[in-house]
Design a protein around this motif. Structure first.
Motif, short mmCIF file in Angstrom:
data_model
loop_
_atom_site.label_atom_id
_atom_site.label_comp_id
_atom_site.label_asym_id
_atom_site.label_seq_id
_atom_site.Cartn_x
_atom_site.Cartn_y
_atom_site.Cartn_z
N ASP A 123 0.79 -1.22 -0.01
CA ASP A 123 0.11 0.05 -0.20
C ASP A 123 0.79 1.40 -0.13
O ASP A 123 0.64 2.10 -0.76
CB ASP A 123 -0.92 -0.13 1.02
N HIS A 127 1.08 4.43 -2.69
CA HIS A 127 0.96 5.62 -2.61
C HIS A 127 2.35 6.50 -2.87
O HIS A 127 2.31 7.68 -3.42
CB HIS A 127 0.63 5.81 -1.07
N GLU A 164 -9.35 -4.34 3.39
CA GLU A 164 -8.17 -4.12 2.26
C GLU A 164 -8.61 -3.95 0.91
O GLU A 164 -7.85 -3.50 0.04
CB GLU A 164 -6.86 -4.98 2.84
N ARG A 166 -11.42 -3.15 -0.22
CA ARG A 166 -12.22 -2.00 -0.56
C ARG A 166 -10.92 -0.92 -0.92
O ARG A 166 -11.21 -0.05 -1.85
CB ARG A 166 -12.98 -1.55 0.62
N TRP A 167 -9.91 -1.04 -0.09
CA TRP A 167 -8.98 0.11 -0.67
C TRP A 167 -8.26 -0.18 -2.05
O TRP A 167 -7.91 0.79 -2.60
CB TRP A 167 -7.70 -0.17 0.55
N SER A 168 -8.18 -1.46 -2.27
CA SER A 168 -7.88 -1.69 -3.73
C SER A 168 -8.77 -1.21 -4.82
O SER A 168 -8.29 -0.41 -5.83
CB SER A 168 -7.65 -3.31 -3.96
N ASP A 170 -10.74 1.49 -4.21
CA ASP A 170 -10.38 3.05 -4.11
C ASP A 170 -9.11 3.38 -5.07
O ASP A 170 -9.18 4.36 -5.79
CB ASP A 170 -10.16 3.25 -2.80
N HIS A 171 -7.95 2.66 -4.94
CA HIS A 171 -6.98 2.75 -5.79
C HIS A 171 -7.31 2.90 -7.16
O HIS A 171 -6.58 3.80 -7.66
CB HIS A 171 -5.85 1.67 -5.52
N HIS A 193 -11.12 8.18 0.68
CA HIS A 193 -10.15 7.18 0.71
C HIS A 193 -9.60 7.24 2.35
O HIS A 193 -9.77 6.34 3.13
CB HIS A 193 -9.04 7.10 0.03
N GLU A 196 -12.33 7.59 5.19
CA GLU A 196 -13.08 6.05 5.52
C GLU A 196 -12.00 5.37 6.50
O GLU A 196 -12.36 4.67 7.44
CB GLU A 196 -13.42 5.24 4.31
N ALA A 197 -10.66 5.38 5.79
CA ALA A 197 -9.66 4.56 6.46
C ALA A 197 -9.52 5.18 8.09
O ALA A 197 -9.20 4.40 8.89
CB ALA A 197 -8.32 4.98 5.82
#
Length: 211
Positions: A123, A127, A164, A166-168, A170-171, A193, A196-197
């Motif tokens: 991650d 970023h 995690e 869900r984060w993908s 978002d990415h 993003h 929410e985190a």
């Protein structure tokens, strides 16, 4: 690499992965026995971790891993949003085909690692690649320091790993906006993003460390 650096890297990785928890004591004599060294390299390794603000030193005893309150982490996420959104805006302006290719590569690697202990490292690589075209090394280093403080607390709660994937997603949405040079959309997606985190972490932490 010296024993001091090796020990600091091992302890740092354990703190960020949740193997060593927020609030846990790091006693010099126990660490010296574990690594088979004198107290001097242990003391120096703890000084390095203190410099990175991962622990607080306890004179003649060792150190204690930072344990933040939910209100502190909420403030950190606010700071992250300021820094990361600004870095993204600058990066989009400078994003060329090679930089975009690097971002997509790290995005795919991150998707593969979702749900595994390696996800936090992947991650950050994503970023970091996303912000790299901004050409602001100090800026990105500040982001990394704040992210580490969040990560060491996120790793303590296994339920957060369920998010995690869900984060993908978002990415992917952020990268799609970057690819069409829509900086405003990319910034809005990144803000959501991070929000929410932060919300999930603070909700998990509430009542655990808060007095």
């Amino acid at each position: 690499m010296s024993s001091t650096q090796e020990i600091a890297l091992i302890l740092r990785a354990e703190i960020l992965s949740g193997a060593i928890l927020p609030g846990q004591e790091l006693r010099q004599e126990e660490l010296a026995a574990r690594f088979g060294v004198s107290r001097m390299p242990i003391r120096d390794a703890l000084n390095l971790l203190s410099r990175d603000r991962l622990i607080t030193l306890r004179p003649n005893r060792g150190g204690k891993v930072i344990a933040l309150y939910s209100k502190d982490l909420a403030e950190i996420f606010d700071l992250r949003a300021l820094l990361e959104i600004d870095a993204l805006e600058r990066a989009v302006k400078n994003m060329d085909e090679q930089a975009l290719s690097n971002v997509k590569l790290e995005m795919r690697r991150c998707e593969v690692e979702a749900g595994t202990p390696e996800f936090p490292i992947a991650d950050w690589r994503f970023h970091k690649a996303l912000y790299a075209p901004a050409n602001r090394d100090r800026h990105v280093n500040m982001i990394k320091e704040l992210r580490d403080l969040c990560q060491m607390h996120q790793s303590a709660y296994s339920d957060l790993r369920l998010a995690e994937r869900r984060w993908s997603d978002d990415h992917r949405n952020i990268v799609d906006a970057v690819e069409i040079k829509n900086a405003e959309l990319a910034k809005s997606l990144l803000a959501a993003h991070l929000c929410e985190a932060g919300r999930q972490l603070c909700n998990s932490l509430s009542g655990k460390h808060d007095g």
